[in-house]
Write a protein that holds these residues in place. Sequence first.
Motif, PDB file in Angstrom:
ATOM      1  N   THR A  48       0.831  -1.213   0.000  1.00  0.00           N
ATOM      2  CA  THR A  48       0.000   0.000   0.000  1.00  0.00           C
ATOM      3  C   THR A  48       0.861   1.256   0.000  1.00  0.00           C
ATOM      4  N   LEU A  49       1.926   1.254   0.806  1.00  0.00           N
ATOM      5  CA  LEU A  49       2.804   2.423   0.863  1.00  0.00           C
ATOM      6  C   LEU A  49       3.528   2.648  -0.472  1.00  0.00           C
ATOM      7  N   LEU A  50       3.985   1.557  -1.074  1.00  0.00           N
ATOM      8  CA  LEU A  50       4.696   1.684  -2.354  1.00  0.00           C
ATOM      9  C   LEU A  50       3.771   2.080  -3.494  1.00  0.00           C
ATOM     10  N   ALA A  51       2.475   1.777  -3.345  1.00  0.00           N
ATOM     11  CA  ALA A  51       1.519   2.054  -4.416  1.00  0.00           C
ATOM     12  C   ALA A  51       0.795   3.381  -4.249  1.00  0.00           C
ATOM     13  N   LEU A  52       1.177   4.176  -3.226  1.00  0.00           N
ATOM     14  CA  LEU A  52       0.500   5.455  -3.001  1.00  0.00           C
ATOM     15  C   LEU A  52       0.722   6.386  -4.190  1.00  0.00           C
ATOM     16  N   PRO A  53      -0.351   6.937  -4.768  1.00  0.00           N
ATOM     17  CA  PRO A  53      -0.180   7.850  -5.908  1.00  0.00           C
ATOM     18  C   PRO A  53       0.201   9.257  -5.444  1.00  0.00           C
ATOM     19  N   HIS A  54       1.138   9.869  -6.112  1.00  0.00           N
ATOM     20  CA  HIS A  54       1.528  11.258  -5.860  1.00  0.00           C
ATOM     21  C   HIS A  54       1.927  11.491  -4.405  1.00  0.00           C
ATOM     22  N   ALA A  55       2.563  10.481  -3.783  1.00  0.00           N
ATOM     23  CA  ALA A  55       2.959  10.624  -2.382  1.00  0.00           C
ATOM     24  C   ALA A  55       4.195  11.514  -2.273  1.00  0.00           C
ATOM     25  N   ARG A  56       4.159  12.406  -1.268  1.00  0.00           N
ATOM     26  CA  ARG A  56       5.295  13.276  -0.996  1.00  0.00           C
ATOM     27  C   ARG A  56       6.040  12.764   0.239  1.00  0.00           C
ATOM     28  N   ALA A  57       7.213  13.334   0.483  1.00  0.00           N
ATOM     29  CA  ALA A  57       8.016  12.907   1.636  1.00  0.00           C
ATOM     30  C   ALA A  57       7.253  13.115   2.938  1.00  0.00           C
ATOM     31  N   SER A  58       6.503  14.224   3.008  1.00  0.00           N
ATOM     32  CA  SER A  58       5.751  14.516   4.236  1.00  0.00           C
ATOM     33  C   SER A  58       4.664  13.469   4.474  1.00  0.00           C
ATOM     34  N   THR A  59       4.116  12.938   3.380  1.00  0.00           N
ATOM     35  CA  THR A  59       3.091  11.893   3.512  1.00  0.00           C
ATOM     36  C   THR A  59       3.660  10.671   4.204  1.00  0.00           C
ATOM     37  N   TYR A  60       4.826  10.227   3.732  1.00  0.00           N
ATOM     38  CA  TYR A  60       5.458   9.058   4.329  1.00  0.00           C
ATOM     39  C   TYR A  60       5.898   9.342   5.769  1.00  0.00           C
ATOM     40  N   LEU A  61       6.262  10.579   6.039  1.00  0.00           N
ATOM     41  CA  LEU A  61       6.678  10.947   7.399  1.00  0.00           C
ATOM     42  C   LEU A  61       5.511  10.799   8.367  1.00  0.00           C
ATOM     43  N   PHE A  62       4.343  11.297   7.969  1.00  0.00           N
ATOM     44  CA  PHE A  62       3.157  11.171   8.824  1.00  0.00           C
ATOM     45  C   PHE A  62       2.755   9.706   9.007  1.00  0.00           C
ATOM     46  N   ILE A  63       2.851   8.942   7.922  1.00  0.00           N
ATOM     47  CA  ILE A  63       2.502   7.514   8.004  1.00  0.00           C
ATOM     48  C   ILE A  63       3.457   6.792   8.944  1.00  0.00           C
ATOM     49  N   LEU A  64       4.748   7.087   8.802  1.00  0.00           N
ATOM     50  CA  LEU A  64       5.747   6.457   9.667  1.00  0.00           C
ATOM     51  C   LEU A  64       5.514   6.826  11.128  1.00  0.00           C
ATOM     52  N   LEU A  65       5.162   8.097  11.367  1.00  0.00           N
ATOM     53  CA  LEU A  65       4.891   8.546  12.729  1.00  0.00           C
ATOM     54  C   LEU A  65       3.686   7.790  13.312  1.00  0.00           C
ATOM     55  N   ALA A  66       2.656   7.632  12.491  1.00  0.00           N
ATOM     56  CA  ALA A  66       1.465   6.909  12.945  1.00  0.00           C
ATOM     57  C   ALA A  66       1.797   5.450  13.242  1.00  0.00           C
ATOM     58  N   LEU A  67       2.629   4.829  12.386  1.00  0.00           N
ATOM     59  CA  LEU A  67       3.018   3.438  12.603  1.00  0.00           C
ATOM     60  C   LEU A  67       3.809   3.277  13.895  1.00  0.00           C
ATOM     61  N   VAL A  68       4.708   4.222  14.152  1.00  0.00           N
ATOM     62  CA  VAL A  68       5.526   4.155  15.364  1.00  0.00           C
ATOM     63  C   VAL A  68       4.653   4.314  16.612  1.00  0.00           C
ATOM     64  N   ILE A  69       3.747   5.304  16.572  1.00  0.00           N
ATOM     65  CA  ILE A  69       2.873   5.535  17.731  1.00  0.00           C
ATOM     66  C   ILE A  69       1.941   4.340  17.951  1.00  0.00           C
ATOM     67  N   GLY A  70       1.260   3.935  16.875  1.00  0.00           N
ATOM     68  CA  GLY A  70       0.336   2.814  16.991  1.00  0.00           C
ATOM     69  C   GLY A  70       1.033   1.512  17.359  1.00  0.00           C
ATOM     70  N   GLY A  71       2.161   1.243  16.704  1.00  0.00           N
ATOM     71  CA  GLY A  71       2.915   0.027  17.010  1.00  0.00           C
ATOM     72  C   GLY A  71       3.455   0.038  18.426  1.00  0.00           C
ATOM     73  N   GLY A  72       3.886   1.211  18.879  1.00  0.00           N
ATOM     74  CA  GLY A  72       4.397   1.332  20.250  1.00  0.00           C
ATOM     75  C   GLY A  72       3.314   1.047  21.280  1.00  0.00           C
ATOM     76  N   ILE A  73       2.145   1.641  21.051  1.00  0.00           N
ATOM     77  CA  ILE A  73       1.021   1.396  21.966  1.00  0.00           C
ATOM     78  C   ILE A  73       0.639  -0.080  21.947  1.00  0.00           C
ATOM     79  N   GLY A  74       0.575  -0.665  20.746  1.00  0.00           N
ATOM     80  CA  GLY A  74       0.231  -2.075  20.624  1.00  0.00           C
ATOM     81  C   GLY A  74       1.226  -2.972  21.345  1.00  0.00           C
ATOM     82  N   TYR A  75       2.518  -2.640  21.238  1.00  0.00           N
ATOM     83  CA  TYR A  75       3.557  -3.441  21.898  1.00  0.00           C
ATOM     84  C   TYR A  75       3.402  -3.380  23.412  1.00  0.00           C
ATOM     85  N   VAL A  76       3.201  -2.174  23.927  1.00  0.00           N
ATOM     86  CA  VAL A  76       3.058  -2.012  25.377  1.00  0.00           C
ATOM     87  C   VAL A  76       1.819  -2.750  25.888  1.00  0.00           C
ATOM     88  N   VAL A  77       0.702  -2.599  25.165  1.00  0.00           N
ATOM     89  CA  VAL A  77      -0.539  -3.274  25.574  1.00  0.00           C
ATOM     90  C   VAL A  77      -0.361  -4.786  25.543  1.00  0.00           C
TER      91      VAL A  77
END
Length: 484
Positions: A48-77
């Motif tokens: 899905t990330l590789l297939a994003l149309p017209h994705a900018r660097a900031s888009t991937y930055l926000f996605i990565l931030l969301a993955l880190v936050i969500g994954g971190g919470i999931g790991y702790v839980v």
Amino acid sequence: MSTNLAAIGYLVAAVCFILALRGLSSPATSRAGNRYGMIGMAIAIVITLLALPHARASTYLFILLALVIGGGIGYVVARRIEMTAMPQLVAAFHSLVGLAAVFVAIGAFSSPADFGITDPDGHIHLLSRLEMGLGIIIGAITFSGSVIAFGKLQAKLPPSIEKAFGPLQPLVRTAMSSRPILLPGRHAINMTIGALIVLLLLWFIAAESTVAFTLMTLLAFAIGFLLIIPIGGADMPVVVSMLNSYSGWAAAGIGFTLKNPMLIVTGALVGSSGAILSYIMCRAMNRSFVSVILGGFGETAAAAGELEERTVKAGSAEDAAFIMENAQKVIIVPGYGMAVAQAQHAVRELYDILTKKGVEVKFAIHPVAGRMPGHMNVLLAEANIPYDVVFEMEEINNEFGQADVAYVIGANDITNPAAKTDTSSPIYGMPVLDVDKAKAVFFIKRSMAPGYAGIDNPLFYMDRTMMLFGDAKKVTEEVVKAMG
């Protein structure tokens, strides 16, 4: 990434999800099922990330931030959660899926051009409005319904969180009660709101109205709340399974809006499997799916105070230990009492010592024991109980007649013989474990309070039944100690 390569990647991920569902159907293969699910999800995310149309660097930055936050919470839980709290954790996960569907639908409605769902005139495609509307309705119902289910399963919030509700604290405590909350005229209210949601959906599809979209969403949140509060704890396993199905259909609906085939396939798999499981569990309770959704199960007998007061035979851990260590066959029946007391490890000690003494020990699992599908299986697996001694109801029910002892740990309604004999009982016709056929029954219970169905259990008063009052973990530990 090319469209063909993305399609192949999604196909591989879909196969992994199917293998995951197959693996999770049995405790023996559940670890492999989990691994397949994790691999499939990782592939789906990367594609899905590789297939994003017209994705900018900031888009991937926000996605990565969301993955880190969500994954971190999931790991702790995942590291901190007790196995006994798994039902409410599953309900919480369902609520997040529903909320995600709502947010995606709102984002698509706010910026339809970015989602590629507009015609040359800038209007949202008719079919996209339908997909978006269904996605947000199902997502909102899933979110609010799952929040109430979480509350009923959790039963009590931490004081610090409860205080945050201020004057609404009494209302929050009431909503979190495991008892059915029967509002006057609830069926008429729900039918009216449901009809309004359908009309608003049609208005939204026809006119792309912001007012219709907003009201439709708010009413969907409301009906999710109203659908779950009348449902008592006895039906919670079906509710959790049902909400699982809802979350899948919400994801599938939003998948159409996002034009993401992986989300459509995954949502359909989750939705259909949850629906099938709900049907199976309703059959196990001899109840229709509609009767569960209407709620109020067991309220009549409990509210009327019709529970009988008769003499029971109270025993001690020493009594139970002497009889069980001299038995040839013991069947252990775990219920929600084992989960509350976190007694699964003490039960494992009991299994070990009985096995060493040459006693044949088996476990009998009712399909709706506990608060969620497979609740007892998960707890027994955590205590490393061998899979080959754990049996479902239909596999072991005919063995109770040959058992010297049935050791019941807080499994009230699912062992109630009234389901087979009393036509006036709310649970009449519900398949139950034939514990009453064993030569001796030891029933661990904190008190004589009724189960979630709110009815008395004739099993307590049988001559061959001995009640062991107290915490399931402490009582079982005392039994093991007495055998030592």
